[in-house]
Each structure stands twice: as C-alpha cells, then as structure tokens.
Design a protein around this motif. Sequence first.
Motif, PDB file in Angstrom:
ATOM      1  N   GLU A  25       2.324   1.953  -3.404  1.00  0.00           N
ATOM      2  CA  GLU A  25       1.354   2.523  -4.332  1.00  0.00           C
ATOM      3  C   GLU A  25       1.165   4.011  -4.069  1.00  0.00           C
ATOM      4  OE1 GLU A  25      -2.180   0.287  -3.965  1.00  0.00           O
ATOM      5  OE2 GLU A  25      -1.364  -1.546  -4.844  1.00  0.00           O
ATOM      6  N   GLU A  26       1.085   4.417  -2.789  1.00  0.00           N
ATOM      7  CA  GLU A  26       0.928   5.829  -2.449  1.00  0.00           C
ATOM      8  C   GLU A  26       2.133   6.639  -2.895  1.00  0.00           C
ATOM      9  OE1 GLU A  26       0.236   5.885   1.703  1.00  0.00           O
ATOM     10  OE2 GLU A  26      -1.844   5.191   1.571  1.00  0.00           O
ATOM     11  N   ASP A  27       3.335   6.119  -2.695  1.00  0.00           N
ATOM     12  CA  ASP A  27       4.549   6.827  -3.110  1.00  0.00           C
ATOM     13  C   ASP A  27       4.596   6.976  -4.621  1.00  0.00           C
ATOM     14  OD1 ASP A  27       5.288   7.060  -0.506  1.00  0.00           O
ATOM     15  OD2 ASP A  27       6.764   5.431  -0.531  1.00  0.00           O
ATOM     16  N   SER A  28       4.168   5.951  -5.336  1.00  0.00           N
ATOM     17  CA  SER A  28       4.173   6.024  -6.796  1.00  0.00           C
ATOM     18  C   SER A  28       3.194   7.083  -7.295  1.00  0.00           C
ATOM     19  CB  SER A  28       3.805   4.659  -7.380  1.00  0.00           C
ATOM     20  OG  SER A  28       3.744   4.719  -8.786  1.00  0.00           O
ATOM     21  N   PHE A  29       1.994   7.146  -6.697  1.00  0.00           N
ATOM     22  CA  PHE A  29       1.019   8.160  -7.081  1.00  0.00           C
ATOM     23  C   PHE A  29       1.552   9.554  -6.801  1.00  0.00           C
ATOM     24  CE2 PHE A  29      -2.377  11.043  -5.738  1.00  0.00           C
ATOM     25  CZ  PHE A  29      -3.138  11.089  -6.898  1.00  0.00           C
ATOM     26  N   LEU A  30       2.153   9.779  -5.616  1.00  0.00           N
ATOM     27  CA  LEU A  30       2.690  11.094  -5.267  1.00  0.00           C
ATOM     28  C   LEU A  30       3.818  11.483  -6.218  1.00  0.00           C
ATOM     29  CD1 LEU A  30       2.733  13.473  -3.247  1.00  0.00           C
ATOM     30  CD2 LEU A  30       4.378  12.163  -1.885  1.00  0.00           C
ATOM     31  N   GLN A  31       4.644  10.520  -6.582  1.00  0.00           N
ATOM     32  CA  GLN A  31       5.771  10.787  -7.469  1.00  0.00           C
ATOM     33  C   GLN A  31       5.290  11.347  -8.812  1.00  0.00           C
ATOM     34  OE1 GLN A  31       8.186   7.368  -8.194  1.00  0.00           O
ATOM     35  NE2 GLN A  31       9.263   8.269  -9.932  1.00  0.00           N
ATOM     36  N   THR A  64       0.828  -1.209   0.000  1.00  0.00           N
ATOM     37  CA  THR A  64       0.000   0.000   0.000  1.00  0.00           C
ATOM     38  C   THR A  64       0.858   1.251   0.000  1.00  0.00           C
ATOM     39  OG1 THR A  64      -1.704  -1.192   1.204  1.00  0.00           O
ATOM     40  CG2 THR A  64      -1.836   1.225   1.196  1.00  0.00           C
ATOM     41  N   LYS A  65       1.908   1.277   0.805  1.00  0.00           N
ATOM     42  CA  LYS A  65       2.797   2.434   0.875  1.00  0.00           C
ATOM     43  C   LYS A  65       3.502   2.664  -0.454  1.00  0.00           C
ATOM     44  CE  LYS A  65       6.369   4.501   3.786  1.00  0.00           C
ATOM     45  NZ  LYS A  65       7.148   5.031   2.644  1.00  0.00           N
TER      46      LYS A  65
END
Length: 303
Positions: free
Chosen positions: A60-66, A57-58
């Motif tokens: 995926e969140e980092d990829s979206f923010l990137q 999950t983390k």
Amino acid sequence: MAALAALAAQRLGLRTACAGLAPARAVRRSVLGVPPRPAVAWRPSRCGSSAAEAPGTKAEEDSFLQWFLLLIPVTAFGLGTWQVQRRKWKLNLIADLESRVLAEPVPLPADPLELKALEYRPVKVRGHFDHSKELYMMPRTMVDPAREAREAGHISSSAESGAFVVTPFHCTDLGTTILVNRGFVPRKKVNPDTRRKGQIEGEVNLVGMVRLTETRKPFVPENNPERNHWYYRDLEAMAKITGADPIFIDANFQSTVPGGPIGGQTRVTVRNEHMQYIITWYGLSAATFYLWFKKFLRWTPGA
C-alpha cells in the motif's frame, strides 16, 4: 513381633507415597529444568499474524508513493501547456501594441474617458506650452534602442542620467490643458535657465502618444511634489499641481527643437520569455516521467 511388623509396614507405606510424588514433581519442571512461574497464563503468539500483514502494508505504501510521484511530471506538463497559452496571448498583445504605435495620428478626443482605449495611440494637438509649471520625472535615461541593444546583458550602462520634462500644454481647439512629456534632458540641463533656447513660445502642432496613469511599483520611491521630483506617472497629483486635466502624452521625436528636450521617449517593450519557460517545463516533465517509468513500471521482454 507384632510391633516390628507394624513399624515395617508403616515405613513401606511412606516410601511408596514418596515414590508416587516424585513423578508429579518431575512433571512440574520444564524441559530446561526451570520450574514454571506461578500465575502466568499462556497466550498465543501474534508473530505469524504480523508477518502476514507486513507485505500488504508495504504494498500500500509503495502504491501511494508511486502515484504521488507521478504528480511531478503531470504538473510540469500542465505548466508547460499553460505557458504555450501565455505565449499566444503575449504575441497577440505585442501585435496590438505595434499596430497602435504605427497607426496614423488622430485628433485628441474631447472626452477623457475615450483615452482609456487609446494608450500608445498617436494623437495630434495644437496649442502652446506653459513653461512656468514644468515637472521633472527623474532619474531617467534617454530611450536609445541602438545603445540598449549593444548593452543588452551588461551589468553597467553608459547611459547618461537625467530627467523627463513634463510641461502643461493648453490645447486651443479643445480649450483644455494637458500634460506633455517633451522628452529627455541630462541632469545638468534640468534647470530651465540652462536651456532657454529650447523653450518653445507661441502655438505649435504636436503629435504624441497617449499614456495613462501609473501605480507605484515595489521599491520605487514616493513622488515628492515639494522638490518637484516625480518617480512615476501619477496623473491626478500632477494635474492638481499644475492645474491641468489628467491627460498625458509623450511628444514624438519630431517635436525636438535645438537646445530643448529630446522627444520620442516612449518605451514600448514587452518581455516575451515564454518559449524558455515552455522548454523548461516540458523538459522537466519528460525527464521526471522517464525516471518514474524506470522506477515503478516493470515488464517482461516479449510478454
């Protein structure tokens, strides 16, 4: 004796039964010595499953923010490129205006529809003024490029306030009446009685630049025909008041006569600040992309 033997056998059986129950009670106690609660079913724990799902999950969140933050430098770069195109368009517009202003005067067209393509183009007319129907565009300041260059960036200005005198002009050759901005007069000279010497009589030749009608800009007051105060160029309303056609020219400086309005009050200025915007947007794009690169991209030296 038989009775005593039976009683002894009974007590021995009771003890044996109690001894057999004791291990059962011990089994029912937990390791801590606390008896288990009745009707509580054992369920497998999900802690191991949550711990396994958390890293995914983390990530995926980092990829979206990137990729979301990458939109900032990309958008800034797009705006910078758009300003490059806007600057090319503005330079072409300025060149076109300069060619119009410096062109040789042509006779005023008889067809008013042709005037739409002639704004800022010098035209020549012959006729006479009707000073009894003057209109006043005010407040105005005199167009003075030298003074405006000196005072560029200043909060206050030393320019004197006054008005533009707009006078109906009957064109002899065309048989029509147009509106001519004769030029600037200071506020104390707005009343025509204070400048009788400058009220031209008889037929004259004039050269002026064609101007089209204006729309009222924000914060500009409405025109006040009753007081003869005109804040913007509304040709239809001006023509209706004076009985002229909705044709308007700014008389050139050479039309100025002693005691009369000062001609040449055509302000031809086009703001061109696109280079500043280009530098701003491309600089923002470069800076934010550098920060994004340092934050999200990692590599091993020599790999």
